[in-house]
Design a protein around this motif. Structure first.
Motif, PDB file in Angstrom:
ATOM      1  N   HIS A 153       0.843  -1.191   0.000  1.00  0.00           N
ATOM      2  CA  HIS A 153       0.000   0.000   0.000  1.00  0.00           C
ATOM      3  C   HIS A 153       0.884   1.249   0.000  1.00  0.00           C
ATOM      4  N   GLU A 154       0.299   2.347  -0.422  1.00  0.00           N
ATOM      5  CA  GLU A 154       0.950   3.644  -0.282  1.00  0.00           C
ATOM      6  C   GLU A 154      -0.122   4.679   0.047  1.00  0.00           C
ATOM      7  N   LEU A 155       0.315   5.749   0.659  1.00  0.00           N
ATOM      8  CA  LEU A 155      -0.573   6.859   0.963  1.00  0.00           C
ATOM      9  C   LEU A 155      -0.163   8.039   0.089  1.00  0.00           C
ATOM     10  N   ARG A 156      -1.029   8.385  -0.857  1.00  0.00           N
ATOM     11  CA  ARG A 156      -0.779   9.535  -1.714  1.00  0.00           C
ATOM     12  C   ARG A 156      -1.414  10.770  -1.077  1.00  0.00           C
ATOM     13  N   VAL A 157      -0.659  11.837  -1.030  1.00  0.00           N
ATOM     14  CA  VAL A 157      -1.070  13.037  -0.304  1.00  0.00           C
ATOM     15  C   VAL A 157      -1.743  14.018  -1.265  1.00  0.00           C
ATOM     16  N   HIS A 158      -2.929  14.497  -0.858  1.00  0.00           N
ATOM     17  CA  HIS A 158      -3.655  15.515  -1.621  1.00  0.00           C
ATOM     18  C   HIS A 158      -4.018  16.659  -0.686  1.00  0.00           C
ATOM     19  N   ALA A 159      -3.666  17.870  -1.059  1.00  0.00           N
ATOM     20  CA  ALA A 159      -4.029  19.032  -0.252  1.00  0.00           C
ATOM     21  C   ALA A 159      -5.548  19.187  -0.214  1.00  0.00           C
ATOM     22  N   ALA A 160      -6.063  19.558   0.962  1.00  0.00           N
ATOM     23  CA  ALA A 160      -7.507  19.750   1.143  1.00  0.00           C
ATOM     24  C   ALA A 160      -7.721  20.842   2.187  1.00  0.00           C
ATOM     25  N   PRO A 161      -7.439  22.105   1.843  1.00  0.00           N
ATOM     26  CA  PRO A 161      -7.324  23.168   2.853  1.00  0.00           C
ATOM     27  C   PRO A 161      -8.612  23.852   3.285  1.00  0.00           C
ATOM     28  N   GLY A 162      -9.776  23.390   2.834  1.00  0.00           N
ATOM     29  CA  GLY A 162     -11.009  24.111   3.156  1.00  0.00           C
ATOM     30  C   GLY A 162     -11.384  24.075   4.620  1.00  0.00           C
ATOM     31  N   HIS A 163     -11.294  22.908   5.235  1.00  0.00           N
ATOM     32  CA  HIS A 163     -11.620  22.764   6.650  1.00  0.00           C
ATOM     33  C   HIS A 163     -10.564  23.427   7.516  1.00  0.00           C
ATOM     34  N   GLU A 207     -13.253  26.904  -0.374  1.00  0.00           N
ATOM     35  CA  GLU A 207     -12.165  25.919  -0.364  1.00  0.00           C
ATOM     36  C   GLU A 207     -12.709  24.523  -0.052  1.00  0.00           C
ATOM     37  N   CYS A 208     -13.689  24.430   0.842  1.00  0.00           N
ATOM     38  CA  CYS A 208     -14.300  23.130   1.153  1.00  0.00           C
ATOM     39  C   CYS A 208     -14.953  22.529  -0.079  1.00  0.00           C
ATOM     40  N   LEU A 209     -15.645  23.349  -0.842  1.00  0.00           N
ATOM     41  CA  LEU A 209     -16.288  22.855  -2.053  1.00  0.00           C
ATOM     42  C   LEU A 209     -15.240  22.417  -3.077  1.00  0.00           C
TER      43      LEU A 209
END
Length: 305
Positions: A153-163, A207-209
């Motif tokens: 497995h790997e964990l790919r990182v995605h920015a999600a700055p809305g919260h 940003e959340c949307l």
């Protein structure tokens, strides 16, 4: 589910993936932590610190030696996600803590994070443990596009700055799953209902949307919510994300309209007293959750203006 007992994630076609109810805020089915059993075993999300022993005992039950744990990954530094990271790092000496570079310094020195949390959660602070500072050489700063290799497995990182500006989500392609943090809202499995999360001080609706669009582009079959549990979305992903987009947008609109008639203190009390989630969690937690989310929207509205 019984707090502390690890359970295989049977949503979708997940393998080597387990979750447990941490019993956060003395509330069942509110806070989850996840364990990936791989060459470099990983814990994703760590709770508020008071539950650290439950996560360690889950590792024991799964046959993962504490010296073998390689990764402690948190979606963001809010203490309901990262508060246990220092305790786990202390007990698991070979594990690195992976966190967005935007928030990493606050895990090394959590004093400002603690002050901000106390301001946000009020008397709920009694449920928290003072977080343990994490040595800087144990912290790995991550950003959008990074990959954490676990083995199969790997964990790919995605920015999600809305919260929160320091939030990321982790994609596990092997399981076709995403650990959503708070980017996809709060899932209440008992009611099969999604509800808002909009705490101060960084909540931003637009940003959340946009984060929901990020999740849609990843296109997972399984959403692993910190609050709470895995959800098989399969071909219904777009509908699930659209539902949260509508829920969140209508929530902000409701707070804004109520603010036009009441002062801010009365707005908070209005929504805290009218929550319908007291029988899902408990009345105290439901009121506190609503009050915190209102404060986040009020701050967003001030900033937007």
């Amino acid at each position: 589910m019984e707090p502390g007992t690890p359970k295989p994630v049977d949503a979708g076609e997940c393998t080597d993936l387990y979750y447990l109810d941490t019993g956060m805020y003395d509330t069942e089915e509110y806070g989850a932590a996840y364990v990936i059993d791989d060459d470099r075993p990983a814990v994703v999300e760590t709770g508020i610190g008071t539950n650290a022993d439950r996560i360690l005992e889950a590792l024991d039950e799964l046959g993962i030696d504490r010296d073998d744990l390689g990764v402690i990954a948190v979606t963001h530094i809010h203490l309901d996600h990262a508060g246990g990271a220092g305790f786990l790092a202390e007990a698991c000496p070979n594990a690195d803590v992976y966190v967005s570079g935007a928030g990493a310094s606050h895990l090394a020195d959590p004093s400002k994070l603690v002050a901000g949390t106390k301001a946000a959660v009020g008397d709920q602070w009694e449920f928290y443990a003072e977080p343990e500072p994490i040595p800087a050489d144990r912290i790995v700063e991550i950003e959008d596009g990074d990959v954490i290799d676990l083995g199969d497995h790997e964990l790919r990182v995605h920015a999600a700055p809305g919260h929160a500006f320091h939030q990321v989500v982790f994609e596990d392609p092997e399981n076709d799953a995403v650990f959503t943090g708070d980017a996809a809202g709060i899932w209440i499995p008992e009611r099969e209902r999604i509800v808002e999360t909009s705490p101060p001080s960084d909540f931003d609706l637009e940003e959340c949307l946009a984060d929901l669009e990020t999740l849609e582009s990843i296109d997972p079959d399984v959403l692993c919510y910190t609050h709470f549990g895995p959800r098989d979305v399969g071909d219904d992903l777009e509908a699930a994300l659209d539902e949260y987009a509508t829920t969140l947008s209508e929530w902000v609109e409701d707070v804004e309209e109520t603010r036009a008639e009441l002062d801010d203190e009365a707005v908070v009390e209005h929504f805290a007293s009218s929550t319908d989630l007291g029988d899902v969690w408990n009345e105290r937690k439901a009121r506190a959750e609503a009050a915190m989310n209102v404060k986040g929207v009020l701050g967003y509205l001030d900033h937007r203006e």
